[in-house]
Design an enzyme around this catalytic site. Structure first.
Site, PDB file in Angstrom:
ATOM      1  N   SER A 228       0.719  -1.435  -0.073  1.00 27.79           N
ATOM      2  CA  SER A 228      -0.004  -0.008   0.070  1.00 27.79           C
ATOM      3  C   SER A 228       0.814   1.212  -0.079  1.00 27.79           C
ATOM      4  O   SER A 228       1.801   1.138  -0.898  1.00 27.79           O
ATOM      5  CB  SER A 228      -0.941  -0.031   1.252  1.00 27.79           C
ATOM      6  OG  SER A 228      -1.819   0.918   1.139  1.00 27.79           O
ATOM      7  N   ASP A 446      -8.339  -5.341  -6.505  1.00 30.04           N
ATOM      8  CA  ASP A 446      -7.959  -3.944  -5.922  1.00 30.04           C
ATOM      9  C   ASP A 446      -8.439  -2.729  -6.438  1.00 30.04           C
ATOM     10  O   ASP A 446      -8.222  -2.710  -7.501  1.00 30.04           O
ATOM     11  CB  ASP A 446      -6.680  -3.885  -5.562  1.00 30.04           C
ATOM     12  CG  ASP A 446      -6.212  -2.796  -4.596  1.00 30.04           C
ATOM     13  OD1 ASP A 446      -6.813  -1.869  -4.322  1.00 30.04           O
ATOM     14  OD2 ASP A 446      -4.757  -2.799  -4.274  1.00 30.04           O
ATOM     15  N   HIS A 483      -7.940  -4.499  -1.728  1.00 29.71           N
ATOM     16  CA  HIS A 483      -6.454  -3.678  -1.329  1.00 29.71           C
ATOM     17  C   HIS A 483      -6.160  -4.369  -0.203  1.00 29.71           C
ATOM     18  O   HIS A 483      -4.923  -4.653  -0.108  1.00 29.71           O
ATOM     19  CB  HIS A 483      -6.925  -2.545  -1.281  1.00 29.71           C
ATOM     20  CG  HIS A 483      -5.448  -1.609  -0.918  1.00 29.71           C
ATOM     21  ND1 HIS A 483      -4.375  -1.781  -1.896  1.00 29.71           N
ATOM     22  CD2 HIS A 483      -4.906  -0.854   0.236  1.00 29.71           C
ATOM     23  CE1 HIS A 483      -3.546  -0.838  -1.284  1.00 29.71           C
ATOM     24  NE2 HIS A 483      -4.048  -0.585   0.044  1.00 29.71           N
TER      25      HIS A 483
END
Length: 503
Positions: A228, A446, A483
């Protein structure tokens, strides 16, 4: 008295004229002999019973109750306690650091934790970068046995194998879990920075981390690993310090923030700043903007997971089908989002959320962006020795532009579908990584860091001349967690990372 009556009569006449010039239906109802319809407001029982009972709002009752509890707590127990996830190590840099947008921190702290054993030549170090709101507590330690945010990924034989590697994880600059951020004390005046804290970038965070490495006597890293926002930091570390890093792992990250992710983070910041308790960032010692934080977290949670997962997990089920529909959390997905917001709203500093998320928005490893930043840093370099106060510089704060936004004409608009060759600017910007072994890992489900962004990273590196790029993309048949897969998928993400580092 006569003037007041006359004024009222004039306003009534004007209202009548406005209505009679609208539709024929309204013209008939507004005739001289027909009085205008009156709006009857709710009364305390004196105006007759309503045709329906008022709706209950337990979700709003809970927010009001929490506000009252916080007000009581702060009035009796003093200021808000420090944000913490438990014991950690602290590195303090006494040398000032120049930030990319002109701000200066005369000194700063970096909270960190370590796992494994540092070998004799200090060549087995992995720097683990965190996501937006994570602390340095990636794994439990003897002094803090609480499970960390990557607990199952770190340990003997794990993806980050503590039998082989010495792992360091930090809380980022701008955070609130021990590193210097908006909730820290400004040594210049002894007061909390609040929104006098300067704007930071992902690269600023990385430079602060390398100050820590210098303090620990670590010259090179075996690998820079992150997911991330950590995936962004990992790439930035390689671009800034290519000679000090051996391998790079970027999971569900990007090389430049794209409009969708910027828009979602902007929306979170707006609902947070709209909370009256935010008070332009000066809420310390008072009731924090818990409602704004709750709503911001709910928006963020929508981007962290995937629609297919939620379809399987929640479907259209209501929490209690026996009850009538409500405007408060009613569907299971609504109760899930409500819980996520409730859990987070007092765990993280609101100003840190603003600053760190803004740093993510500013992220761009394109060559032009790097050159602009280098120019700004050269122009501001004198601030490190001039002792000039920089916190009043509007370029370093959260101020709005003086001129309202207007759509800017563009000479050319690239409407080609995503998936074509990466822009040359990004290829040039990532060229310092042409000789680094790199793992780029993405997840098809994601929506915050879509898989095309990881393809863009891998493609740019290869076109820059890197022949050692491993690109892994997990399809929806493998991972539906969106995600958040980097936190949950030990087999596929952990397995890929472990194999890459061991090879």
């Amino acid at each position: 008295m006569h003037r007041i009556l006359s004024s009222s009569r004039t306003l009534s006449q004007q209202a009548t004229r406005r209505i009679t010039t609208s539709t024929p239906l309204l013209r008939l109802r507004a005739s001289a002999t027909t009085p205008l319809p009156q709006i009857r407001h709710n009364s305390n029982g004196n105006g007759g019973a309503s045709s329906n009972p008022p709706m209950a709002f337990p979700c709003l009752d809970a927010i009001e109750k929490r506000t009252e509890q916080l007000q009581t707590r702060f009035s009796t127990e003093g200021p808000e306690p420090s944000y913490t996830t438990g014991p950690h190590e602290t590195f303090t840099s006494r040398e000032p650091v120049l930030l990319d947008n002109g701000g200066v921190l005369q000194e700063f702290d970096i909270a960190y934790e370590t796992w494994g054993t540092l070998n004799a030549d200090r060549s087995n170090v992995i720097l683990l970068h965190t996501g937006l709101s994570a602390s340095s507590h990636a794994h439990s330690t003897p002094s803090n046995t609480w499970p960390g945010w990557w607990e199952k990924f770190i340990g003997p034989g794990g993806a980050l194998d503590t039998d082989k590697f010495f792992i360091i994880c930090t809380n980022v600059l701008g955070g609130c879990y021990g590193s210097t951020g908006p909730s820290s004390i400004d040594p210049a005046n002894g007061e909390i920075y609040a929104t006098r804290f300067p704007i930071i970038t992902i690269e600023d965070m990385v430079r602060a981390q390398f100050r820590l490495l210098d303090g620990l006597g670590i010259e090179t890293l075996y690998a820079s690993v992150g997911a991330s926002m950590g995936g962004m930091q990992s790439l930035a570390a390689g671009v800034l310090f290519p000679e000090r890093i051996g391998r790079i792992v970027s999971i569900s990250g990007c090389a430049r923030s794209h409009p969708y992710s910027i828009a979602m983070r902007y929306t979170q910041r707006q609902v947070l700043m709209a909370d009256p308790n935010w008070n332009r960032g000066f809420y310390y010692g008072k009731v924090p903007p818990h409602l704004g934080m709750k709503l911001a977290r709910q928006i963020a949670t929508v981007t962290y997971r995937s629609g297919p997962e939620w379809e399987l997990r929640f479907g259209r089920e209501r929490a209690d089908p026996a009850q009538p529909p409500a405007l408060c959390p009613d569907f299971l997905i609504e109760t899930y989002l409500d819980h996520a917001g409730e859990k987070f709203c007092l765990e993280y500093d609101a100003n840190s959320l603003l600053y760190v998320s803004k740093a993510m928005d500013l992220f761009d490893l394109g060559k032009k962006s790097q050159l602009r930043t280098a120019t700004k840093r050269a122009e501001n370099d004198a601030k490190l020795t001039s002792h000039v106060k920089t916190t009043d510089d509007p370029q370093c704060t959260l101020t709005l532009p003086s001129v309202p936004y207007q759509e800017q004409p563009r000479d050319t608009i690239d409407l080609k579908p995503v998936g074509n060759l990466p822009p040359q600017d990004l290829i040039d910007g990532l060229s310092p990584l042409r000789s680094h072994r790199t793992l780029v890992l993405g997840v098809t489900s994601d929506i915050l860091f879509p898989a095309w962004q990881q393809r863009e990273i891998a493609g740019s590196l290869r076109l820059a001349g890197n022949r050692n790029v491993t690109h892994v993309e997990l399809g929806e048949d493998v991972s539906l967690f969106g995600h958040d897969s980097f936190l949950l998928d030990l087999q596929n993400i952990g397995g890929s990372v472990g194999r890459f580092l061991a090879d």
